[in-house]
Structure formats: structure tokens, C-alpha cells
Scaffold this motif. Structure first.
Motif, PDB file in Angstrom:
ATOM      1  N   ARG A 130      58.246 108.799  50.428  1.00 40.17           N
ATOM      2  CA  ARG A 130      57.870 109.076  51.814  1.00 40.17           C
ATOM      3  C   ARG A 130      57.394 110.498  52.054  1.00 40.17           C
ATOM      4  NH1 ARG A 130      60.458 105.670  55.767  1.00 40.17           N
ATOM      5  NH2 ARG A 130      61.123 107.470  56.960  1.00 40.17           N
ATOM      6  N   TYR A 131      57.923 111.433  51.271  1.00 39.48           N
ATOM      7  CA  TYR A 131      57.575 112.853  51.488  1.00 39.48           C
ATOM      8  C   TYR A 131      57.163 113.505  50.163  1.00 39.48           C
ATOM      9  CZ  TYR A 131      60.207 111.958  55.799  1.00 39.48           C
ATOM     10  OH  TYR A 131      60.670 111.440  56.986  1.00 39.48           O
ATOM     11  N   PRO A 132      55.986 113.143  49.632  1.00 40.03           N
ATOM     12  CA  PRO A 132      55.619 113.628  48.285  1.00 40.03           C
ATOM     13  C   PRO A 132      55.562 115.148  48.160  1.00 40.03           C
ATOM     14  CG  PRO A 132      53.757 112.525  49.368  1.00 40.03           C
ATOM     15  CD  PRO A 132      54.962 112.250  50.196  1.00 40.03           C
ATOM     16  N   VAL A 133      55.337 115.860  49.265  1.00 39.37           N
ATOM     17  CA  VAL A 133      55.258 117.319  49.173  1.00 39.37           C
ATOM     18  C   VAL A 133      56.607 117.914  48.730  1.00 39.37           C
ATOM     19  CG1 VAL A 133      55.828 117.833  51.603  1.00 39.37           C
ATOM     20  CG2 VAL A 133      54.373 119.401  50.312  1.00 39.37           C
ATOM     21  N   ILE A 134      57.702 117.218  49.061  1.00 41.69           N
ATOM     22  CA  ILE A 134      59.022 117.739  48.663  1.00 41.69           C
ATOM     23  C   ILE A 134      59.159 117.690  47.145  1.00 41.69           C
ATOM     24  CG2 ILE A 134      61.523 117.403  48.812  1.00 41.69           C
ATOM     25  CD1 ILE A 134      61.187 116.298  51.589  1.00 41.69           C
ATOM     26  N   SER A 135      58.867 116.531  46.545  1.00 40.16           N
ATOM     27  CA  SER A 135      58.992 116.418  45.083  1.00 40.16           C
ATOM     28  C   SER A 135      58.080 117.410  44.392  1.00 40.16           C
ATOM     29  CB  SER A 135      58.631 115.014  44.604  1.00 40.16           C
ATOM     30  OG  SER A 135      59.180 114.061  45.450  1.00 40.16           O
ATOM     31  N   SER A 136      56.868 117.546  44.936  1.00 37.98           N
ATOM     32  CA  SER A 136      55.908 118.460  44.337  1.00 37.98           C
ATOM     33  C   SER A 136      56.477 119.883  44.305  1.00 37.98           C
ATOM     34  CB  SER A 136      54.609 118.402  45.142  1.00 37.98           C
ATOM     35  OG  SER A 136      53.631 119.247  44.607  1.00 37.98           O
ATOM     36  N   ALA A 137      57.098 120.297  45.393  1.00 34.46           N
ATOM     37  CA  ALA A 137      57.668 121.647  45.454  1.00 34.46           C
ATOM     38  C   ALA A 137      58.915 121.764  44.585  1.00 34.46           C
ATOM     39  CB  ALA A 137      57.993 122.009  46.903  1.00 34.46           C
TER      40      ALA A 137
ATOM     41  N   ARG B 102      59.889 120.081  41.980  1.00 37.07           N
ATOM     42  CA  ARG B 102      59.608 120.059  40.537  1.00 37.07           C
ATOM     43  C   ARG B 102      59.207 121.435  40.015  1.00 37.07           C
ATOM     44  NH1 ARG B 102      57.627 114.663  40.369  1.00 37.07           N
ATOM     45  NH2 ARG B 102      55.729 115.354  41.390  1.00 37.07           N
ATOM     46  N   SER B 103      58.710 122.283  40.901  1.00 35.20           N
ATOM     47  CA  SER B 103      58.237 123.599  40.453  1.00 35.20           C
ATOM     48  C   SER B 103      59.338 124.660  40.518  1.00 35.20           C
ATOM     49  CB  SER B 103      57.065 124.041  41.329  1.00 35.20           C
ATOM     50  OG  SER B 103      57.535 124.552  42.569  1.00 35.20           O
ATOM     51  N   ILE B 104      60.534 124.282  40.954  1.00 34.34           N
ATOM     52  CA  ILE B 104      61.585 125.299  41.117  1.00 34.34           C
ATOM     53  C   ILE B 104      62.271 125.571  39.785  1.00 34.34           C
ATOM     54  CG2 ILE B 104      63.767 125.875  42.231  1.00 34.34           C
ATOM     55  CD1 ILE B 104      62.887 124.061  44.552  1.00 34.34           C
ATOM     56  N   ALA B 105      62.322 126.831  39.388  1.00 36.85           N
ATOM     57  CA  ALA B 105      63.030 127.280  38.179  1.00 36.85           C
ATOM     58  C   ALA B 105      62.792 126.296  37.042  1.00 36.85           C
ATOM     59  CB  ALA B 105      64.509 127.474  38.480  1.00 36.85           C
ATOM     60  N   GLY B 106      63.860 125.755  36.447  1.00 34.45           N
ATOM     61  CA  GLY B 106      63.743 124.750  35.394  1.00 34.45           C
ATOM     62  C   GLY B 106      64.825 123.719  35.599  1.00 34.45           C
ATOM     63  N   PRO B 107      64.858 122.678  34.765  1.00 37.85           N
ATOM     64  CA  PRO B 107      65.813 121.587  34.993  1.00 37.85           C
ATOM     65  C   PRO B 107      67.283 122.019  35.021  1.00 37.85           C
ATOM     66  CG  PRO B 107      64.609 121.301  32.918  1.00 37.85           C
ATOM     67  CD  PRO B 107      63.946 122.402  33.647  1.00 37.85           C
TER      68      PRO B 107
END
Lengths: 166, 337
Positions: free
Chosen positions: B91-98, B100-105
Motif C-alpha cells: 500500500r505504501y511502496p515509498v516506505i519500503s523504498s526508504a 531498504r536504504s537505511i544502514a544495513g540489515p
């Protein structure tokens, strides 16, 4: 220095010890419990050498305050092998040259172990992404990825065998 | 590096947490995942007497669809859990996109949504060891009187360095803040003060409890683009979040653009909706918006990367993201560029 009694569940054993309440898990493991497998690399959450499993999820012990993890099952690199039997990734690492100077190895072991438990057949992209929090300053990443793939092949071959042979 | 001596308190309920905060005022500090707070404690950027570990508060966890169709995401939801939550991803693809780019797993396994929204601001003159800072005589934000970024000024320009905030701003997210008098709701855009020192509108006796996502922006296309030195672990040097509701004819029905890591606050590019609604793709329109974006973002010498380069990348990212929204270029699979 002020100390408090805390209880930790480390590698399946309940350990009770008196430590300063703000002491980080990595220091407790290394200094109070003698578990020096987890390494202090950057000491600020940006290298992955201190990774341990917290309820099966890999976390960074250098920024985890030990007294806040008393209800969590912690597994360190020392606790990965079951009954002295190395895990597939531990065996594969030696054979594929995943370990060079060895300093990053415990952190990689933890991250790879969690990955393969969760997904026994990750793509190359998933392997790279999952291990992108772990730094290897010998830059031996290719051998590390190869070790993961070797471990995957071993695990697949083993699960394909009939149960009696296993 | 050992941490300074302090008490560690582990409340089980929001009420208990708020009571501890009220009793200790600025001497108490909230701890969730620890990936930001603990390194900062090691560097002696903070000196709390009491550390309030909120990880044991169950009501701050979970992602729930509420009767009014909003989605409430508990502040303790880890960044990894956010990525794994199907309803949010779809529903909110912009959240996953952001995210996924945070630091590392590994950092995402610990770091929480609430922590990312309350991140400490960052600056090359501030995020240094105690010894380094004292050798310089401190800075406006800590232990000194001069801002080394803008020496004549009386404002701190330390940069907002979270990736979730710009993404959530584009979704018109609200936040739920718990305090001594119960909960209050606030638009996320009112939470940030654009001041490197006094960065968020959170009282000393309050804590961020949840993020509330409105149904209105659900299903909109979205993407987050991020500049950082390495494509893992590092904090952003610039970030652009864009969402758009596009109909079958390629007409924009609504849109938002937000920037992060270039100002002391995450900021919306105000003109976006007005200029884009009712319009089809055109290179001229995109360039107009790109211009508005670089007018909004004000990168200064707060990092090792030059302001000129970061500003240029705002231009590139805004253009790229708008083209993606209109289907003029393939979607970037994650926020890394």
C-alpha cells in the motif's frame, strides 16, 4: 563502580552476573563471560564483527546494553555448533577460504547462519544484501560468498538423502 | 568504549515510562534499538542519568489496521519488520523504498521506526569523539558557542539524517505521542522544527508511540532515492522521497515531494501538489519541480561531501523519481543509487 545483578541466557545456559547496568553486551560476553569469539571492530555499530543472535535475529552486541537483553535468548559464535558438530557454513568457510585474517569471521558466521536458517536457498543478490552490514577488511568477499554457496549445496545434498543415512 | 555510568530503567507500560520521564526531566533519555543512541553515548554526546529502555512495552509494537481504515504502526516496530509487513509494502511502496536504504540489515534488525523518526541530527563538527570536539572548543550544538558550519550565525545546521521521515511526510502521516495527559495526535510535518539542536516537538515527559498512515495516500506510487558514501551502513547525504497518484491516462491526481539529509529537518517541497495535480508528464514540468526542490534543500558543509554535489544530487534524484512515477523510466528497486 555500581553493579547490578543480571541474568542472561547465553548459548542455552542461564548466566547470572553482577555488571554495571549500562555495560554493553559485547563487553559482558568478552570480559565477564570469557566468550571472546564476538569481536570488537568499530565499536559503533558499523562493522558487524560483534554480531550475535538475539532470539534468532542477528544484532550488534556493541550497541546492545546487556541488562536490556535479559529476556532474550542470545547465541554467540561459540554456540552455533550443535554438540561439537560444526554447522555447514563453518565447514564450508574453511574449505572455500572464507576466513583470511579471521577477525570478521564470527560476525559473518552469525549473519550467514541466520540467513540460511530463514532461507536455505538465497540468491546471490540476497546473500550480498544480507551480508552488507559486515565488513571484511581483507576484502575477501568473493570467498565468503563462495563459502555460503558451498554450504547451501551441502545442506541441499544432505536434505536430499534418505533419513536413515542422515 | 565504555558508557558513562547511569541507571537503566525498563518500564512495561507507557504510563510507567511517562512517569519516569516526568520525574527525571532532561536527565532521562529514551532508548529503543540503540543504534543511534548508544554510539552517541559512547562519544559522550549525551550524558543522561537515567536510560529508559522502552523495548519491554508491548503496546508500542505491531502494525494494525484500525476501524477508520488508517494503519497504526507501533514505534517499536523494527525497520526489518517494516520491510516484512506485506500490507505496508503493497500500500505504501515509498516506505519500503526508504527503509531498504537505511544502514544495513543488522542495524535494521535493531533500529526502530520511532527511533528513526527521533534520530539525533548529525554534523561533521558534532559526531566526533569527546577529545576531538574539546580540542576544537566545541560547537554551537555542544560545549561551544560557535557554529563551524555558519560561523556568524546563531543557528545550528546539523542535518536531519533519517530516511523514514521524508517518506512518511509524502504520505501525510500523523504520529501519536504519549504524555502525562494521555495521547495526542500530530501531523508528522509539525513534529520537525528545522533546528539542529531542538530538532523535534517532543516534550521531556513524552514519547513517540506510533505512526498513523491515512487511507487517502494508500496505493500511490512512491520511491525514495538516497545519496551516501557506501550503499550500506552509511547515513544519508541527501534523500528525495516522491509519491504520486497517477490515473490510466497518465494524469497526476495528487503528488508529494520531500527531502531529507539536506536541512535540519525533513521538508516537503511545498509546490509539488499545486504544480503537478491535473498534469501529464512533460520535461518542462519536471524541471520546474526540480528547481523548486533545490530551492527547498539547503545543504551546507555538515558532512565530508560537498554541498554543491549534494545539491546537484537533489536535482538528479527529483528528476529521476518524477520520471519513474509517470512511468517514463523503470522503477529503482531500492533506495540505493
Amino acid at each position: 563502580m555500581h553493579r547490578e545483578l543480571i541474568q542472561l541466557d547465553i548459548n542455552g545456559e542461564r548466566r547470572e552476573l553482577a555488571v554495571p547496568p549500562q555495560k554493553v553486551l559485547l563487553d559482558v560476553l568478552r570480559e565477564d563471560l570469557g566468550l571472546t569469539g564476538s569481536k570488537r571492530g568499530c565499536d559503533d555499530s558499523s562493522c558487524g564483527a560483534c554480531a550475535v543472535l538475539a532470539d534468532g535475529v542477528p544484532i550488534l552486541a556493541c550497541v546492545a546494553i546487556a541488562s536490556c537483553y535479559q529476556e532474550t535468548r542470545i547465541i554467540t559464535v561459540e554456540g552455533l555448533a550443535v554438540a561439537g558438530e560444526p554447522t555447514p557454513i563453518q565447514t564450508a568457510y574453511g574449505e572455500a577460504g572464507g576466513s583470511q585474517c579471521g577477525f570478521c569471521t564470527p560476525g559473518f558466521m552469525i549473519a550467514i547462519h541466520a540467513l540460511l536458517q530463514h532461507n536455505p536457498n538465497p540468491s546471490d543478490e540476497e546473500i550480498r544484501e544480507t551480508l552488507s552490514s559486515n565488513l571484511c577488511r581483507c576484502t575477501g568477499y568473493m570467498q565468503i560468498y563462495e563459502s555460503v554457496r558451498l554450504a547451501m549445496r551441502r545442506m541441499e545434498a544432505r536434505s536430499a538423502q534418505p533419513a536413515a543415512v542422515r | 568504549m565504555s558508557l558513562p555510568a547511569m541507571r537503566v530503567v525498563r518500564p512495561r507500560t507507557v504510563e510507567d515510562a511517562v512517569r519516569v520521564l516526568a520525574a527525571h526531566g532532561p536527565e532521562a533519555m529514551i532508548l529503543a534499538g540503540g543504534t543511534d543512541v548508544v554510539p552517541n553515548l559512547q562519544m559522550r554526546l549525551f550524558a543522561p542519568r537515567v536510560l529508559l529502555d522502552i523495548k519491554g512495552i508491548g503496546s508500542l509494537r505491531g502494525v494494525v489496521r484500525q476501524p477508520d481504515e488508517t494503519i497504526r504502526v507501533g514505534a517499536l516496530t523494527t525497520l526489518t519488520q517494516l520491510l516484512a509487513t506485506e500490507s505496508l509494502r503493497l500500500r505504501y511502496p515509498v516506505i519500503s523504498s526508504a527503509v531498504r536504504s537505511i544502514a544495513g540489515p543488522l542495524q535494521r534488525n535493531m533500529g526502530t521506526l520511532g527511533g528513526n523518526l527521533c534520530l539525533e541530527t548529525r554534523c561533521r563538527w558534532y559526531n566526533q569523539s569527546d577529545f576531538w570536539r574539546k580540542s576544537l572548543g566545541g560547537c554551537l550544538k555542544k560545549e561551544g558557542t560557535i557554529c563551524h558550519v555558519a560561523p556568524g550565525g546563531d543557528r545550528c545546521w546539523a542535518v536531519w539524517s533519517g530516511d523514514c521521515a521524508p517518506a512518511l511526510l509524502t504520505l501525510d502521516a500523523e504520529i501519536e505521542i504519549a504524555g502525562p495527559n494521555g495521547n495526542r495526535r500530530l501531523a508528522l510535518s509539525s513534529f520537525y522544527r528545522n533546528d539542529g539542536i531542538n530538532r523535534i516537538a517532543l516534550g521531556g515527559d513524552e514519547l513517540l508511540a506510533a505512526v498513523v498512515l491515512p487511507p487517502r495516500t494508500a496505493g500511490w506510487r512512491g520511491v525514495y532515492h538516497k545519496l551516501r558514501i557506501r550503499n550500506s551502513i552509511d547515513y544519508p547525504l541527501a534523500g528525495v522521497a516522491v509519491v504520486m497518484n497517477v490515473d490510466e491516462q497518465g494524469v497526476c491526481r495528487d503528488a508529494r515531494v520531500a527531502l531529507g539529509a539536506v536541512n535540519p529537518a525533513p521538508v516537503l517541497v511545498k509546490q509539488a501538489a499545486d504544480w503537478l495535480i491535473g498534469k501529464k508528464y512533460s520535461p518542462e514540468l519536471v524541471e520546474r519541480l526540480v528547481h523548486a526542490a533545490i530551492q527547498t534543500g539547503k545543504p551546507l558543509t555538515t558532512s565530508a561531501s560537498s554541498p554543491v554535489y549534494r545539491r546537484e544530487m537533489l536535482r538528479v534524484f527529483t528528476r529521476r523519481a518524477l520520471e519513474e512515477m509517470w512511468g517514463m523510466r523503470p522503477r529503482t528497486p531500492n533506495g540505493n543509487d
